[in-house]
Enzyme design. Structure first.
Site, PDB file in Angstrom:
ATOM      1  N   CYS A 130      -2.668  -2.235 -24.626  1.00  6.20           N
ATOM      2  CA  CYS A 130      -2.864  -2.037 -23.185  1.00  6.20           C
ATOM      3  C   CYS A 130      -1.687  -2.561 -22.363  1.00  6.20           C
ATOM      4  O   CYS A 130      -1.761  -2.588 -21.143  1.00  6.20           O
ATOM      5  CB  CYS A 130      -4.179  -2.639 -22.730  1.00  6.20           C
ATOM      6  SG  CYS A 130      -4.269  -4.406 -22.958  1.00  6.20           S
TER       7      CYS A 130
ATOM      8  N   HIS B 184       0.823  -1.210   0.000  1.00  3.27           N
ATOM      9  CA  HIS B 184       0.000   0.000   0.000  1.00  3.27           C
ATOM     10  C   HIS B 184       0.852   1.252   0.000  1.00  3.27           C
ATOM     11  O   HIS B 184       0.529   2.245  -0.642  1.00  3.27           O
ATOM     12  CB  HIS B 184      -0.937  -0.002   1.221  1.00  3.27           C
ATOM     13  CG  HIS B 184      -2.203  -0.734   0.939  1.00  3.27           C
ATOM     14  ND1 HIS B 184      -2.928  -1.393   1.887  1.00  3.27           N
ATOM     15  CD2 HIS B 184      -2.862  -0.917  -0.229  1.00  3.27           C
ATOM     16  CE1 HIS B 184      -3.987  -1.946   1.321  1.00  3.27           C
ATOM     17  NE2 HIS B 184      -3.958  -1.681   0.040  1.00  3.27           N
TER      18      HIS B 184
HETATM   19  C1  PEP Z   1      -0.383  -7.663 -20.979  1.00  2.74           C
HETATM   20  O1  PEP Z   1      -0.098  -8.855 -20.911  1.00  2.74           O
HETATM   21  O2  PEP Z   1       0.238  -6.852 -21.685  1.00  2.74           O
HETATM   22  C2  PEP Z   1      -1.491  -7.114 -20.182  1.00  2.74           C
HETATM   23  C3  PEP Z   1      -1.895  -5.868 -20.335  1.00  2.74           C
HETATM   24  O3  PEP Z   1      -2.067  -7.930 -19.262  1.00  2.74           O
HETATM   25  P1  PEP Z   1      -1.434  -8.276 -17.845  1.00  2.74           P
HETATM   26  O4  PEP Z   1      -0.266  -7.364 -17.650  1.00  2.74           O
HETATM   27  O5  PEP Z   1      -2.509  -8.069 -16.855  1.00  2.74           O
HETATM   28  O6  PEP Z   1      -1.052  -9.704 -18.005  1.00  2.74           O
END
Ligand code: PEP
Ligand code: MG
Length: 752
Positions: free
Chosen positions: A672, A357
């Site tokens: 992402c 945290h």
């Molecule tokens: C990824 O694998 O790039 C992703 C965004 O998912 P995570 O980091 O949650 O595995």
């Protein structure tokens, strides 16, 4: 010789003192190899020389004094070439340098091996003999093996022992907990009362003990209330949820019930707190999930706060006259909150992880932090420190030139964050008018990152597994729905992409342990949820129920590797939607059928995009896992971290292929993974044609700034030029220059 080798290694690694370990090693090696002399020279960067650190054969009084400058002598040559040297008669070698104080006149033959740890030369291990002869191959391999073992011992001892000397200055390495650089004096904090100090005692006045406990509880609760209030009004207002977690523990009937039961059994209030907290800490510490393991620190801090209130009733707020770097064995979120923001420059902690945290809070507040430096810190008090929250390094009493360089960096950073703040309300658009969507990755700090982040265009990835990890059982459909609804309503009018449960790999649920030899290649993400439709359906229904009347939900599937997984998931989504829509109390057409997408993170999908396209509404590239699986490099393994490269030519080719197919099939695409939040990463992606990026809260503003400074037509040319280079370093250099030309060179440190 194998037996001797094993014995030496065992003895040396068992020794807790480096000098002792080295003396033991030279003595035993001399015996085992039947040579006349064995010595260890350690590299001293400050003196630019190799120092004789241990010997059995040379003059003992030369140990700690005799040194060979870099680039001189055969020892220097070994260090420079980083390879073994075997000489029948060393004195006739052109590099030979006579060390009078070591009295090595009698020795002729020479065998030396560099001592290398993680590509860094730490020293040289040498054996010598009076007789003129070449050493045999098996002697060479014996020495090389010993040197490699010794390297680990030296590296560890250097890191551990360094702080013992009062005048020591140098670098300690930990984990980068929160980005940024700070320079300041160390302020070493120790709790006034530690759980371990309390000696359990019995008392015969349980009612009075309960009353003492109640009073302490009230005081700590008020303390937390006022911290939460202060935070609500600050820039890190969203972090208020962290204090609510503490208050939740304080009010948890199970936790408090155990303490009260102990008091009823005759323990004093303090003893009961100690006993119950220590048991809970042990339970949390034993958990394999890193997020839950960190909850041990929360319980310890709360216990110590309660004890402090019981023992020192008049404990006032922390008073600091100057801004400091807070250094402690373990730092809790409330401890950070107790220090006024303008008095806190950075954090350094021995314990903790990126999920604790305190670290989450540091990131939200923009305080640089280095954690996981395995040391006791008393000797740091009042020393000048540089905390490098990008690299995870802590520089103790840095030399003037280093200090000057870091001061320049800090000034540059300050300038830059002022710059970034200016674009908060601006559109994310390139100079040539191309609109870019910047979305938020959320879930890791669950409620803390979910603020009304007006700088973001929505949530591009909500990692739903995180709320699952914070519990002791699967959350019910209604519990999930309430959580999801909170997020969907926070972003009304903006898209929110919820990813279905991605557990397995390194993300474990404490109540659903998965033990596998190779978890990243195992039962993870969609593979697991399709095997448990009851869990999957509950989650899908919770998402759909939560979206009633808001209409901003899309659903994304993690770890998809083949098309049947998508088809099966689609069938379950259809069913969930039909069932929830038909429920009494749900308005007809109250729940819009959400768009369904997949993460592109398993490389097999790269070769199935044409077939995948008709099955889904969008896709999003998870560059973290895509890189891990394309390069076969564990994304969490520090040992191979230097070959984990999201801009590796193979990853670049995959990214280009995905954007080309997205255009061909008119499929909305986003990125992402972490790459989207990195300065060079986002430029490369923009040049390729990506227009939608999802990233952590802390990256949004600087990426928006970069976007607003760039032109797509220029970036396309930059990409062409960069691709003409053979090496990744040169590739990055071309984009690095683009940033530098726009006054953004300072950002590259963060990228490194
Ligand atoms: C990824 O694998 O790039 C992703 C965004 O998912 P995570 O980091 O949650 O595995
Ligand atoms: Mg992933």
């Amino acid at each position: 010789m194998l037996k001797e080798l094993r014995e030496i290694v065992e003895r040396v690694t068992a020794s807790s003192d480096l000098n002792e370990a080295m003396s033991e090693l030279v003595r035993q090696t001399r015996d085992a190899m039947q040579v006349d002399c064995c010595s260890i020279y350690l590299r001293r960067d400050l003196d630019q020389a190799y120092l004789l650190a241990a010997t059995d054969g040379l003059a003992p009084e030369a140990v700690g004094h005799a040194q060979i400058p870099f680039g001189e002598g055969i020892v220097g040559l070994i260090g420079e070439k980083e390879e073994l040297i075997n000489l029948a008669d060393a004195q006739h070698h052109p590099s030979f340098k006579y060390l009078p104080e070591a009295q090595e006149d009698a020795f002729k033959s020479f065998l030396g091996s560099p001592i290398i740890h993680q590509r860094k030369t730490l020293g040289v291990l040498v054996v010598q003999q009076k007789q003129v002869r070449l050493f045999e191959e098996k002697e060479e391999s014996f020495l090389v093996t010993l040197a490699s073992q010794l390297a680990t011992v030296i590296a560890h001892a250097e890191a551990k022992g360094n702080l013992k000397s009062p005048n020591w200055h140098g670098v300690l390495r930990g984990l980068a907990g929160s980005p940024g650089v700070a320079i300041g004096k160390a302020w070493v904090w120790q709790p006034r009362v530690e759980l371990g100090q309390v000696k359990p005692r019995k008392a015969d006045d349980p009612q009075q003990q309960q009353a003492r406990l109640d009073k302490a509880l009230r005081q700590v609760d008020e303390e937390l209330d006022s911290m939460a209030l202060r935070f609500k009004e600050s820039a890190a207002g969203e972090s208020v949820a962290i204090f609510e977690v503490y208050q939740y523990i304080l009010k948890d009937p199970v936790f408090m019930g155990l303490i009260r039961e102990d008091i009823e059994r005759g323990w004093t209030a303090g003893s009961a707190i100690k006993r119950v907290c220590e048991k809970q800490i042990a339970q949390f510490t034993a958990m394999s999930d890193p997020y839950l393991r960190e909850r041990a620190a929360d319980v310890r801090d709360l216990g110590q706060r309660l004890l402090t209130r019981l023992i020192h009733e008049d404990d006032g707020p922390l008073a600091l006259s100057e801004p400091v770097i807070l250094v402690a064995d373990e730092i809790s979120a409330p401890l950070i909150a107790e220090i006024p923001r303008d008095k806190l420059k950075a954090l350094v902690a021995a314990k903790g992880s990126i999920n604790s945290h305190a670290t989450i809070l540091a990131r939200a507040m923009g305080i640089p932090a280095v954690i996981g430096i395995d040391h006791s810190f008393e000797l740091l008090e009042d020393k000048t420190l540089i905390v490098d929250g990008y690299s995870g390094e802590l520089l103790v009493e840095p030399i003037t030139s280093v200090l000057r360089e870091y001061k320049r960096l800090v000034a540059e950073e300050e300038q830059m964050s002022e710059l970034f703040a200016t674009v908060r309300q601006e559109r994310s658009e390139t100079q040539d008018g191309v609109k870019i969507s910047l979305l938020l990755n959320a879930g890791l700090s669950a409620d803390t990152e979910i603020a009304m982040n007006d700088a973001a265009d929505g949530v591009g990835l909500f990692r739903t597994e995180i709320p699952f990890m914070m519990r002791d059982r699967f959350p019910s459909e209604l519990e999930q729905a309430a959580n999801y609804r909170r997020i969907l309503t926070s972003y009304t009018g903006k898209p929110v992409c919820m990813r279905t449960l991605d557990v397995g790999g390194d993300k474990q649920l404490p109540y659903f342990p998965i033990v596998e030899e190779n978890p990243f290649l195992g039962w993870r993400g969609i593979r697991l949820t399709l095997d448990h439709p009851e869990i999957f359906l509950v989650q899908l229904k919770a998402m759909l129920r939560a979206s009633e009347g808001i209409d901003n939900l899309s659903v994304m599937l993690p770890m998809v590797g083949n098309l049947d997984e998508v088809r099966a998931a689609r069938r379950l989504l259809d069913r969930a939607w039909r069932e929830v829509s038909a429920e009494p109390g749900i308005a007809p057409d109250g729940i819009r059928y959400p768009s369904l997408g997949v993460m592109i993170e398993v490389p097999s999908l790269l070769y199935q995009l044409p077939e995948l396209a008709p099955l889904v509404d969008f896709w999003s590239v998870g560059t973290n896992d895509l890189t891990q699986y394309l390069l076969a490099v564990d994304r969490n393994n520090g040992r191979v971290a230097d070959i984990y490269d999201a801009l590796h030519p193979a990853v670049l080719r995959a990214l280009q292929q995905i954007i080309d197919h997205s255009r061909l099939y008119a499929k909305p695409v986003s990125i992402c993974g972490e790459l989207a939040g990195e300065p060079i990463g986002v430029l490369v992606l923009l040049a390729m044609g990506y227009r939608r990026f999802s990233m952590n809260n802390s990256n949004i503003m600087r990426i928006k700034y970069i976007v607003r400074q760039s032109r797509i037509d220029e970036l396309q040319k930059v990409l062409q030029e960069a691709l003409s280079h053979k090496h990744t370093g040169a590739f990055k250099g071309v984009f690095g220059r683009y940033l530098e030309e726009r006054g953004l060179g300072g950002l590259l440190r963060a990228g490194n």
